[in-house]
Motif scaffolding. Structure first.
Motif, mmCIF file in Angstrom:
data_model
loop_
_atom_site.group_PDB
_atom_site.id
_atom_site.type_symbol
_atom_site.label_atom_id
_atom_site.label_comp_id
_atom_site.label_asym_id
_atom_site.label_seq_id
_atom_site.Cartn_x
_atom_site.Cartn_y
_atom_site.Cartn_z
ATOM 1 N N HIS A 117 0.374 -1.247 -0.062
ATOM 2 C CA HIS A 117 -0.030 -0.242 -0.144
ATOM 3 C C HIS A 117 0.682 0.749 0.450
ATOM 4 O O HIS A 117 0.803 2.291 -0.373
ATOM 5 C CB HIS A 117 -0.833 -0.014 1.029
ATOM 6 C CG HIS A 117 -1.893 -0.533 0.665
ATOM 7 N ND1 HIS A 117 -3.179 -0.827 0.112
ATOM 8 C CD2 HIS A 117 -2.507 -1.514 1.686
ATOM 9 C CE1 HIS A 117 -4.038 -1.316 0.130
ATOM 10 N NE2 HIS A 117 -3.851 -1.776 1.231
ATOM 11 N N SER A 138 -8.655 1.370 5.208
ATOM 12 C CA SER A 138 -9.188 0.810 4.311
ATOM 13 C C SER A 138 -10.327 -0.368 4.675
ATOM 14 O O SER A 138 -10.044 -0.571 6.133
ATOM 15 C CB SER A 138 -8.075 -0.332 3.849
ATOM 16 O OG SER A 138 -7.797 -1.541 4.312
ATOM 17 N N VAL A 278 -10.739 3.963 1.914
ATOM 18 C CA VAL A 278 -10.262 4.783 2.333
ATOM 19 C C VAL A 278 -10.393 6.371 1.917
ATOM 20 O O VAL A 278 -11.268 7.230 2.412
ATOM 21 C CB VAL A 278 -11.205 4.429 3.725
ATOM 22 C CG1 VAL A 278 -11.452 5.668 4.540
ATOM 23 C CG2 VAL A 278 -11.658 3.104 4.795
ATOM 24 N N ASP A 309 -6.513 -3.005 -2.837
ATOM 25 C CA ASP A 309 -5.409 -3.763 -3.384
ATOM 26 C C ASP A 309 -5.733 -4.107 -5.044
ATOM 27 O O ASP A 309 -6.388 -4.100 -5.264
ATOM 28 C CB ASP A 309 -6.484 -4.897 -2.562
ATOM 29 C CG ASP A 309 -6.311 -4.530 -0.876
ATOM 30 O OD1 ASP A 309 -5.978 -3.810 -0.274
ATOM 31 O OD2 ASP A 309 -6.389 -5.957 -0.224
HETATM 32 O O1 KG4 Z 1 -7.945 -1.544 0.084
HETATM 33 P P1 KG4 Z 1 -9.694 -1.768 0.271
HETATM 34 O O2 KG4 Z 1 -9.748 -2.375 -1.634
HETATM 35 O O3 KG4 Z 1 -9.776 -3.456 0.934
HETATM 36 C C1 KG4 Z 1 -9.073 -4.088 1.707
HETATM 37 O O4 KG4 Z 1 -10.118 -3.430 2.781
HETATM 38 O O5 KG4 Z 1 -7.838 -3.944 1.776
HETATM 39 O O6 KG4 Z 1 -10.590 -0.875 0.862
HETATM 40 C C2 KG4 Z 1 -12.141 -1.216 1.396
HETATM 41 C C3 KG4 Z 1 -12.635 -0.308 2.395
HETATM 42 C C4 KG4 Z 1 -13.882 -1.075 2.045
HETATM 43 O O7 KG4 Z 1 -14.149 -0.914 3.396
HETATM 44 C C5 KG4 Z 1 -14.797 0.475 1.774
HETATM 45 O O8 KG4 Z 1 -16.331 0.513 2.248
HETATM 46 C C6 KG4 Z 1 -13.962 1.594 1.660
HETATM 47 O O9 KG4 Z 1 -12.658 1.405 1.751
HETATM 48 N N1 KG4 Z 1 -13.686 2.455 1.315
HETATM 49 C C7 KG4 Z 1 -14.923 3.792 1.752
HETATM 50 C C8 KG4 Z 1 -15.027 4.523 0.073
HETATM 51 N N2 KG4 Z 1 -14.701 3.844 -1.303
HETATM 52 C C9 KG4 Z 1 -14.035 2.036 0.029
HETATM 53 N N3 KG4 Z 1 -13.922 4.619 2.671
HETATM 54 C C10 KG4 Z 1 -15.042 5.575 2.411
HETATM 55 N N4 KG4 Z 1 -15.303 6.570 1.285
HETATM 56 C C11 KG4 Z 1 -15.146 6.009 -0.296
HETATM 57 N N5 KG4 Z 1 -15.513 6.467 -1.168
#
Ligand code: KG4
Ligand code: ZN
Length: 357
Positions: A117, A138, A278, A309
């Motif tokens: 990351h 995330s 996030v 990811d």
């Molecule tokens: O990095 P990621 O794709 O996967 C991992 O968790 O490693 O992050 C996914 C997270 C999820 O909890 C999703 O709800 C959040 O990122 N997320 C967001 C937004 N887009 C994705 N949270 C807040 N606002 C957003 N626009």
């Protein structure tokens, strides 16, 4: 002869990613996600994720090669996430990476997922300044790191979440609010027409003692949001979802950016990097921009496709390790599902690193 093309493979959660990087440059990448298969369970189901990786791995590696206009024979090194993450999911990626490295006769590197990351931003904005503070936010992580030379130096963990990750809080509260999974984007959308001051949600650990300065906690906020929703249901009143979403988003963005900027100030760091799903949140971005500008800090946020990811970020770490002359992993390298973050290279060997219950 330049440095080799590094293939990066990521499979720690629900995304199967492959990326090709040489000399800090992204040559091609491809991604498959099993997110839709988990949607009706409201969260990632480990067995479903592992099986999806089995199906996706070869097509995704081929896709990355096609995207870069390269052939397998052009790959000079393979980097793979060896932890932390879901055990079965990590196993699939590592088995695939070992097979490829062995068949091609090229070195293999085990990579810590969080270092991936961190490195993601180098593919967009070039080498990271030494030092920098990195906020990883995330669905699985909320970490504040002090990073020096990513390939050589120990990464200093300034703080972590004591319970839920920030994205997890978005996802779980969205569910209570009746919004779809993944909840972060849904809350972000709903919040556009809401009033962030409508509900005085708590700002966890922002007034704590010295031990908690850079730690996070989101489970209390999640509970406060659930109670607020329940109080409306119990009274038979319609839930003002937009206001709840805006207030929750404001609380999370406030805590994240306040701590990140304070960490930069405390360590005399001029650059903040925000990565993870996030980082896509509109309020997190705006508030980070405002607060960094006010504190004279340069803010770096990679584009969304590199925030979530992906395989390119693992290739980026592999490329840094290769160019730093790091020792490759032995072929009996294993996964470590709960690997602590120490160095970008993560080479747990044999069975010793995986606790046998
Ligand atoms: O990095 P990621 O794709 O996967 C991992 O968790 O490693 O992050 C996914 C997270 C999820 O909890 C999703 O709800 C959040 O990122 N997320 C967001 C937004 N887009 C994705 N949270 C807040 N606002 C957003 N626009
Ligand atoms: Zn991640």
């Amino acid at each position: 002869m330049g440095s080799p093309v590094v293939l990066g493979i990521e499979s720690s959660c629900d995304e199967t990613g492959a990326g090709l990087v040489r000399d800090g440059r992204l040559l091609g990448h491809a991604l498959a996600s099993s997110m839709d298969e988990h949607a009706r369970f409201g969260g990632v189901v480990p067995e479903i994720a592992a099986r999806a990786h089995v199906h996706a791995l070869t097509p995704v590696v081929r896709g990355a090669l096609a995207d870069a206009g390269l052939r397998a024979a052009d790959i000079g090194a393979v980097a793979v996430t060896t932890g932390p993450g879901l055990s079965g999911a990590l196993q699939v990626g590592l088995a695939g990476a070992k097979g490829l490295a062995y068949a091609l006769g090229v070195p293999l590197y085990g990579v810590h997922h969080l270092a991936g990351h961190v490195a993601a931003d180098t593919l967009e904005h070039g080498p990271l300044p030494d030092p920098c503070v990195v906020l990883i936010v995330s669905g699985g992580h909320t970490s504040l790191l002090l990073v020096r030379d990513l390939a050589r130096d120990r990464i200093v963990h300034l703080g972590d979440t004591l319970d839920d990750a920030a994205g997890e809080c978005f996802d779980k509260v969205a569910r209570v609010f009746g919004l779809p999974y993944p909840g972060g984007p849904a809350i972000d959308r709903a919040a556009r027409v809401g009033d962030p001051r409508a509900v005085p949600f708590p700002r966890p650990l922002t007034t704590g003692g010295p031990g908690n300065r850079f730690a996070f906690s989101f489970s209390g906020l999640k509970t406060a949001a659930a109670r607020w929703a329940e109080s409306h249901h119990a009274a038979g009143r319609a839930l003002p979802v937009a206001d709840g979403a805006a207030a929750l988003q404001e609380a999370i963005a406030d805590v994240l950016t306040r701590k990140a900027v304070a960490a930069c100030a405390e360590h005399g760091v001029r650059t903040l990097v925000v990565v993870g799903g996030v980082a896509a949140n509109s309020r997190v971005r705006t508030l980070a921009e405002e607060r960094c500008a006010a504190a004279g800090i340069t803010l770096r946020v990679p584009p969304l496709r590199l925030c979530t990811d992906n395989g390119a970020m693992i290739a980026a770490v592999g490329d840094l390790l290769v160019r730093a002359g790091a020792a490759p992993a032995p072929l009996d390298v294993s996964i470590d599902p709960s690997a602590p973050l120490e160095y970008a290279a993560l080479h747990p060997v044999g069975r010793a690193a995986v606790a046998v219950a």
